[in-house]
Design a protein around this motif. Structure first.
Motif, PDB file in Angstrom:
ATOM      1  N   ASP A   1       0.902  -1.169  -0.047  1.00 36.27           N
ATOM      2  CA  ASP A   1       0.137  -0.100  -0.077  1.00 36.27           C
ATOM      3  C   ASP A   1       0.798   1.270   0.093  1.00 36.27           C
ATOM      4  O   ASP A   1       1.553   1.583   1.000  1.00 36.27           O
ATOM      5  N   ALA A   2       0.815   2.015  -1.111  1.00 37.23           N
ATOM      6  CA  ALA A   2       1.837   3.259  -1.182  1.00 37.23           C
ATOM      7  C   ALA A   2       1.248   4.329  -0.280  1.00 37.23           C
ATOM      8  O   ALA A   2       2.071   4.837   0.246  1.00 37.23           O
ATOM      9  N   ILE A   3      -0.060   4.382  -0.092  1.00 38.50           N
ATOM     10  CA  ILE A   3      -0.425   5.716   0.797  1.00 38.50           C
ATOM     11  C   ILE A   3      -0.082   5.147   2.268  1.00 38.50           C
ATOM     12  O   ILE A   3       0.466   6.182   2.968  1.00 38.50           O
ATOM     13  N   ALA A   4      -0.248   3.998   2.556  1.00 36.45           N
ATOM     14  CA  ALA A   4       0.142   3.540   3.997  1.00 36.45           C
ATOM     15  C   ALA A   4       1.506   3.750   4.335  1.00 36.45           C
ATOM     16  O   ALA A   4       2.132   4.277   5.167  1.00 36.45           O
ATOM     17  N   GLY A   5       2.305   3.686   3.286  1.00 33.10           N
ATOM     18  CA  GLY A   5       3.797   3.834   3.246  1.00 33.10           C
ATOM     19  C   GLY A   5       4.096   5.331   3.439  1.00 33.10           C
ATOM     20  O   GLY A   5       4.861   5.841   4.190  1.00 33.10           O
ATOM     21  N   ALA A   6       3.555   5.982   2.674  1.00 25.73           N
ATOM     22  CA  ALA A   6       3.704   7.373   2.599  1.00 25.73           C
ATOM     23  C   ALA A   6       3.243   7.956   4.105  1.00 25.73           C
ATOM     24  O   ALA A   6       3.918   8.653   4.540  1.00 25.73           O
ATOM     25  N   ALA A   7       2.006   7.460   4.439  1.00 23.91           N
ATOM     26  CA  ALA A   7       1.647   8.008   5.704  1.00 23.91           C
ATOM     27  C   ALA A   7       2.484   7.660   7.109  1.00 23.91           C
ATOM     28  O   ALA A   7       2.975   8.530   7.741  1.00 23.91           O
ATOM     29  N   GLU A   8       3.033   6.836   6.834  1.00 25.15           N
ATOM     30  CA  GLU A   8       3.926   6.202   7.970  1.00 25.15           C
ATOM     31  C   GLU A   8       5.085   7.251   7.918  1.00 25.15           C
ATOM     32  O   GLU A   8       5.712   7.642   8.937  1.00 25.15           O
ATOM     33  N   TRP A   9       5.602   7.544   6.728  1.00 25.97           N
ATOM     34  CA  TRP A   9       6.955   8.417   6.610  1.00 25.97           C
ATOM     35  C   TRP A   9       6.419   9.770   6.963  1.00 25.97           C
ATOM     36  O   TRP A   9       7.275  10.462   7.608  1.00 25.97           O
ATOM     37  N   ILE A  10       5.077  10.326   6.772  1.00 26.02           N
ATOM     38  CA  ILE A  10       4.919  11.602   6.944  1.00 26.02           C
ATOM     39  C   ILE A  10       4.837  11.771   8.761  1.00 26.02           C
ATOM     40  O   ILE A  10       5.318  13.102   9.074  1.00 26.02           O
ATOM     41  N   THR A  11       4.650  10.795   9.319  1.00 28.60           N
ATOM     42  CA  THR A  11       4.582  11.066  10.797  1.00 28.60           C
ATOM     43  C   THR A  11       6.215  11.064  11.194  1.00 28.60           C
ATOM     44  O   THR A  11       6.420  11.575  12.231  1.00 28.60           O
ATOM     45  N   ALA A  12       6.902  10.417  10.486  1.00 25.90           N
ATOM     46  CA  ALA A  12       8.279  10.273  10.748  1.00 25.90           C
ATOM     47  C   ALA A  12       9.098  11.553  10.604  1.00 25.90           C
ATOM     48  O   ALA A  12       9.911  11.955  11.186  1.00 25.90           O
ATOM     49  N   VAL A  13       8.558  12.241   9.410  1.00 24.48           N
ATOM     50  CA  VAL A  13       9.051  13.689   9.031  1.00 24.48           C
ATOM     51  C   VAL A  13       8.816  14.624  10.292  1.00 24.48           C
ATOM     52  O   VAL A  13       9.422  15.426  10.604  1.00 24.48           O
ATOM     53  N   GLU A  14       7.453  14.551  10.892  1.00 21.33           N
ATOM     54  CA  GLU A  14       7.185  15.294  11.941  1.00 21.33           C
ATOM     55  C   GLU A  14       7.993  14.887  13.327  1.00 21.33           C
ATOM     56  O   GLU A  14       8.647  16.000  13.639  1.00 21.33           O
ATOM     57  N   ARG A  15       8.187  13.873  13.506  1.00 19.66           N
ATOM     58  CA  ARG A  15       9.096  13.199  14.514  1.00 19.66           C
ATOM     59  C   ARG A  15      10.466  13.989  14.453  1.00 19.66           C
ATOM     60  O   ARG A  15      10.901  14.303  15.449  1.00 19.66           O
ATOM     61  N   GLU A  16      10.938  13.660  13.256  1.00 19.44           N
ATOM     62  CA  GLU A  16      12.469  14.080  13.176  1.00 19.44           C
ATOM     63  C   GLU A  16      12.544  15.629  13.282  1.00 19.44           C
ATOM     64  O   GLU A  16      13.305  16.035  13.927  1.00 19.44           O
ATOM     65  N   ALA A  17      11.521  16.405  12.794  1.00 20.33           N
ATOM     66  CA  ALA A  17      11.762  17.882  12.978  1.00 20.33           C
ATOM     67  C   ALA A  17      11.479  18.318  14.351  1.00 20.33           C
ATOM     68  O   ALA A  17      12.307  19.137  14.885  1.00 20.33           O
ATOM     69  N   HIS A  18      10.676  17.626  15.113  1.00 19.78           N
ATOM     70  CA  HIS A  18      10.688  17.997  16.564  1.00 19.78           C
ATOM     71  C   HIS A  18      12.100  17.781  17.348  1.00 19.78           C
ATOM     72  O   HIS A  18      12.141  18.522  18.318  1.00 19.78           O
TER      73      HIS A  18
END
Ligand SMILES: [Zn+2]
Length: 371
Positions: A189-206
């Motif tokens: 699932d491409a969307i599910a993979g992208a979604a997991e990465w989006i939350t990782a982006v937010e976590r990294e930036a914090h």
């Protein structure tokens, strides 16, 4: 500007310029200003406040001449709304308004060159808009356009750098399939993979002080309720005042996307759309501005500007600095954009202290002799 004794002209790039002479002729000049254009459905203060505030400083001088001249610049086309290319006015001052930019067209097919001619200016005279060798520096007042000063309860801030930015596009590719018949453990699932990465982006930036990272768009294919997405395309915007921090964050986020994709049996690729270095403001001017802010009874706050400004273009040629005014609610590029009249008064007071300090500063005097 004419009313306060400035000599006013419009240069060939549409910048409105007013020159207030020094006590002695042939003295070098300090630039003050900001931009006159704005975005659709904008507020009333982004840009133009910095121009009006510069005029208010001349008004407050009440005819008094300084050891240096003051040139106010109301820049044209900072936002880049019409031609999709920002800083057209300030680029003319640094000699970077070139042929390629002049041929750029708006949505109706009108080129920058044509627009300049339609405004009854002569594109052939653009080189005359460029700064001479007699410029001491550039100081820009601007609303913060963010919530930092308000949160700190401080009316004025000084910018020490304009953040560098990276913009990337990521594409996750999985396999489109039936949403009803494909068991969960057999999906790519491409969307599910992208979604997991989006939350990782937010976590990294914090995790990193001063880092901002944003996934602003996502587009999925085939895009149907009953189909597992085969492809998800996203954009990433990363900004920081230090280039090495931004680049490291970008590399981490690319690696993170690859790890997530591998675990889920999808692939990911990315390409860089924009990579712009951070621009440092002038340390001497920063220090003088901090002192001037303190003289108004306020504690200055040093900050990185997350948005681009004319100052970052002008800084290529002359020492530049910016003073931010607190923005109520941090709201900008919106009709609700505002500024407190008391903060504007502090801004004018700070500007007058700054002009006095520069007039008597030995360091600035050395700059004047070199110019
Ligand atoms: Zn602006």
């Amino acid at each position: 500007m004419e009313a306060v004794g400035a000599d006013v002209r419009i240069d060939a790039a549409g910048n409105l310029r007013g020159f207030y002479p020094a006590a002695e002729s042939k003295a070098p000049r300090l630039l003050l200003g900001s931009h006159l254009d704005t975005v659709p459905n904008a507020g009333a203060y982004d840009g133009v406040l910095g121009v009006v505030l510069a005029v208010a400083l001349l008004e407050a001088l009440d005819g008094r001449r300084l050891p240096f001249g003051i040139e106010i610049v109301g820049f044209s086309e900072e936002e880049g709304v019409r031609f999709g290319a920002p800083f057209i006015g300030s680029r003319a001052l640094t000699g970077r308004l070139d042929e390629k930019l002049l041929e750029r067209k708006d949505s109706r097919g009108i080129s920058v060159r044509q627009a300049i001619e339609d405004f009854r200016l002569n594109p052939g005279e653009i080189p005359l808009a460029a700064l001479g060798n007699d410029i001491l520096g550039y100081v820009e007042f601007h609303i913060e356009q963010g919530p930092v000063l308000e949160t700190l309860k401080r009316p004025l801030g000084v910018v020490d750098a304009i953040a560098g930015q990276s913009r990337l596009e990521f594409t996750f590719v999985g396999r489109a399939n039936h949403a009803g018949t494909t068991p969960m453990h057999l999906r790519h699932d491409a969307i599910a993979g992208a979604a997991e990465w989006i939350t990782a982006v937010e976590r990294e930036a914090h995790k990193v002080l001063g880092l901002v990272a944003t996934v602003g768009t996502i587009e999925a294919k085939p895009g149907a309720t009953n189909v597992i997405a085969g492809e998800a395309r996203l954009t990433l915007d990363v900004r920081h005042g230090l280039d090495e921090v931004r680049i490291r964050a970008m590399e981490n986020l690319i690696r993170e996307a690859e790890v997530i994709a591998k675990r889920r049996g999808v692939s990911v690729s990315q390409n860089i759309l924009l990579s712009q270095s951070a621009v440092a403001m002038d340390p001497f001017l920063i220090h003088e501005i901090e002192q001037a802010i303190r003289k108004t009874g306020c504690e200055p706050h040093r900050m990185v500007s997350g948005a681009g400004h004319d100052a970052m273009i002008v800084a290529e040629k002359v020492p530049a600095a910016m003073i931010f005014l607190r923005t109520p609610g941090g709201i900008s590029h919106d009709p609700a954009e505002s500024v407190a009249i008391e903060d504007v008064a502090k801004g004018i007071e700070c500007g007058l202290h700054l002009l006095d300090q520069l007039s008597s500063s030995p360091t600035f005097h050395k700059r004047m002799c070199r110019a």
